[in-house]
Design a protein around this motif. Structure first.
Motif, short mmCIF file in Angstrom:
data_model
loop_
_atom_site.label_atom_id
_atom_site.label_comp_id
_atom_site.label_asym_id
_atom_site.label_seq_id
_atom_site.Cartn_x
_atom_site.Cartn_y
_atom_site.Cartn_z
N GLU A 25 0.83 -1.20 0.00
CA GLU A 25 0.00 0.00 0.00
C GLU A 25 0.86 1.25 0.00
O GLU A 25 0.56 2.23 -0.69
CB GLU A 25 -0.92 0.01 1.23
N VAL A 26 1.97 1.22 0.74
CA VAL A 26 2.80 2.42 0.85
C VAL A 26 3.43 2.76 -0.50
O VAL A 26 3.60 3.93 -0.83
CB VAL A 26 3.87 2.24 1.95
N THR A 27 3.79 1.75 -1.29
CA THR A 27 4.37 2.00 -2.61
C THR A 27 3.34 2.67 -3.51
O THR A 27 3.65 3.63 -4.24
CB THR A 27 4.85 0.69 -3.24
N GLN A 28 2.12 2.18 -3.47
CA GLN A 28 1.06 2.76 -4.31
C GLN A 28 0.70 4.17 -3.84
O GLN A 28 0.49 5.07 -4.66
CB GLN A 28 -0.16 1.85 -4.27
N LEU A 29 0.65 4.36 -2.53
CA LEU A 29 0.30 5.67 -1.98
C LEU A 29 1.38 6.70 -2.30
O LEU A 29 1.10 7.87 -2.56
CB LEU A 29 0.10 5.55 -0.47
N MET A 30 2.63 6.25 -2.32
CA MET A 30 3.74 7.14 -2.61
C MET A 30 3.59 7.78 -3.99
O MET A 30 3.85 8.97 -4.18
CB MET A 30 5.05 6.34 -2.53
N ARG A 31 3.17 6.99 -4.94
CA ARG A 31 3.04 7.50 -6.30
C ARG A 31 1.88 8.47 -6.44
O ARG A 31 1.79 9.21 -7.42
CB ARG A 31 2.85 6.33 -7.27
N LYS A 32 1.00 8.47 -5.46
CA LYS A 32 -0.15 9.37 -5.49
C LYS A 32 0.14 10.68 -4.75
O LYS A 32 0.02 11.77 -5.34
CB LYS A 32 -1.37 8.68 -4.87
N VAL A 33 0.52 10.59 -3.47
CA VAL A 33 0.62 11.80 -2.66
C VAL A 33 1.89 12.60 -2.91
O VAL A 33 1.92 13.82 -2.68
CB VAL A 33 0.50 11.47 -1.15
#
Length: 535
Positions: A469-477
């Motif tokens: 989840e943190v990898t995916q969230l990183m690309r967003k925020v």
């Protein structure tokens, strides 16, 4: 008096050494030509730090910078200083390849074949050098299918001290080993296997245990029971054994024997087929009782197909129960492993590769483009959400440290140039503690962090990283972030320099410290993004 020490490496290989009186684990390892991480030998650097999963020892002398009191309390130790007071199991923070060791290969002779039913075959083998094979109950080996050159993974169904070695195999139509055992195998045939492998094994017993087995997942559970029988413990042990059809239920006579020879051992089994003649119809979770779970103070060992593992996890979640320890191994009964294609390189990686090729005059590999056969064992990770815990950040760092172990000292000159170009590209969008182009940084940062995974040629690792989840969230925020820990760009460049020097210890320390800087940046970005949504 000497003690046996199991060295469990990150790639699943386990090697055993004997420690004599007052002999450190490091000395015994190097005498056996197993080069575990080591630098000072004086308890001053912490390079050899390992985690003791089982056993007692004298920790020796060391300084706080090498091993803190909190780490020692959690079971961490320094092999260069510790001397065993019992048999030990240590997790070694490197791969067996880096330690210049590997799982051994053995030549075996089939001594017995038991065709329990059309769906299950058991067989036993002997090896002439049985004393040299040491394994932990629950581990597996890779067996070469005669006449094919291909291997299949099977867990021992006998204990580590049994003179013979036995296995259980689910017969799958079209399966190489299945067809061999069903149609051609004979007593006296020769097999080769490599091992032991795997991190699913019996830990030190300090509380009641709940054992869960699905189908031929009973094999490692039988090995665990064999070891428990040798131990002086009366802690309760309950087994729930599930199968799909009546013909899949095997070894009930052996389980009955354990009810008489193993103190406080009980078992029951169930069959999911509605037409079963078994007393219990349904799935293993239907047989859970409060006494088996002991209000969560229980060690759960589960080996079975992925749906079973997920069903048990879901049951625990629904009941609001978290076992003290939950050890599981998923396996897939498939005739052939599915092939998985490596993900396509990103645009940033392509640009870096072109620049690297131009600088070196050599072609640059962006990672294996060949299909990679998946193993019959599935490894999963579950962590609390980023908003509730740092576990996701720790999991990301752990995967990157794994990629480090697989690539340090193995990158070509052209790959090192590409790695440096990716690091420089990520720094171009940062001015001190501010992003000058957060969108560009998001892309180049992702390319930098994925690079080592791609160099491993193992798409499963990269998939696990991208699934977090943190990898995916990183690309967003990060795309709308303003603040960045000013150490981030320096970290990237220093990590590359450590790889250029082939300095594993420095690279490891840098990745760990970089994880903290990245976490601070992400936490601020998440907070700012939440505020922006409210506004």
């Amino acid at each position: 008096m000497s003690f046996q020490v199991a060295l469990s490496f990150e790639d699943g290989v386990t090697r055993f050494v004997k420690c004599g009186p007052n002999e450190t684990v490091a000395d015994a390892s190097y005498k056996a030509r197993i080069n575990i991480p080591l630098d000072c030998r004086d308890g001053a650097c912490g390079t050899c730090k390992a985690l003791c999963e089982s056993g007692t020892y004298d920790g020796g002398d060391y300084i706080e910078e090498a091993l803190t009191d909190d780490e020692a309390e959690q079971g961490y130790c320094l092999p260069c200083q510790m001397t065993p007071e019992s048999d030990l199991v240590l997790q070694i923070a490197t791969t067996s390849d880096v330690a210049k060791t590997s799982a051994a290969t053995y030549t075996a002779t089939i001594t017995d074949i038991r065709r329990f039913s059309d769906s299950t075959v058991g067989f036993s083998v002997e090896i002439p050098n049985r004393d040299e094979l040491v394994f932990l109950p629950g581990q597996y080996v890779n067996i070469t299918v005669p006449g094919t050159g291909q291997t299949r993974s099977y867990s021992f169904s006998t204990g580590p001290n049994d003179p013979h070695l036995s296995f259980l195999v689910k017969i799958t139509e079209g399966g190489l080993m299945s067809e061999y055992l069903r149609d051609r195998a004979q007593v006296g045939d020769t097999l080769e296997f490599t091992g032991p492998l795997g991190s699913f094994f019996l830990r030190e017993r300090t509380r009641p245990a709940l054992l869960l087995a699905g189908g031929t997942g009973l094999a490692p559970i039988l090995a665990i029971l064999a070891r428990m029988q040798e131990q002086d413990s009366d802690l309760p042990v309950h087994l729930i054994y599930g199968a799909s059809f009546d013909q899949d239920v095997v070894e009930l006579d052996k389980l009955e024997e354990y009810t008489r020879s193993l103190p406080n051992f009980t078992f029951e089994y169930c069959v999911s087929d509605p037409a079963t003649s078994a007393a219990n119809k349904g799935y293993v979770t239907s047989l859970f009782e409060p006494k088996h779970l002991n209000d969560g103070d229980v060690d759960v060992y589960l080996c079975g197909p992925p749906p079973m593992v997920e069903a048990v996890r879901t049951h625990f979640d629904n009941e609001g129960l978290t076992p003290a320890n939950f050890f599981f191994e998923k396996f897939n009964n498939s005739a052939t492993g599915a092939a998985e294609q490596a993900p396509e390189p990103t645009e940033a990686e392509r640009i870096a590769a072109e620049k690297a090729a131009a600088e070196t005059g050599l072609p640059v590999s962006l990672g294996s483009a060949n299909a990679v056969a998946q193993d019959n064992y599935e490894i999963g990770e579950e962590h609390p959400p980023v908003t509730e815990s740092d576990a996701q950040f720790d999991a990301r760092m752990a995967l990157e440290l794994g990629a480090l172990e697989l690539t340090i000292g193995r990158l070509t000159d052209a790959q090192l140039v590409e790695f440096r170009i990716l690091a420089e590209a990520s720094t171009a969008s940062i001015d001190h503690d501010r992003f000058t182009d957060a969108g560009a940084f998001t892309d180049t940062n992702a390319a930098f962090h994925e690079f080592l995974f791609r160099c491993c040629g193992n798409p499963v690792l990269l998939e696990a990283y991208n699934r977090l989840e943190v990898t995916q969230l990183m690309r967003k925020v990060l795309r709308t972030a303003q603040w960045v820990d000013e150490q981030v760009p320096h970290d990237h460049l220093q990590i590359v320099r450590a790889f250029e020097r082939k300095d594993r210890a420095a690279a490891r320390d840098l990745i760990v410290s970089h994880a903290e800087h990245a976490k601070a940046t992400m936490r601020r970005a998440i907070e700012d993004s939440a505020k922006a949504e409210i506004a």
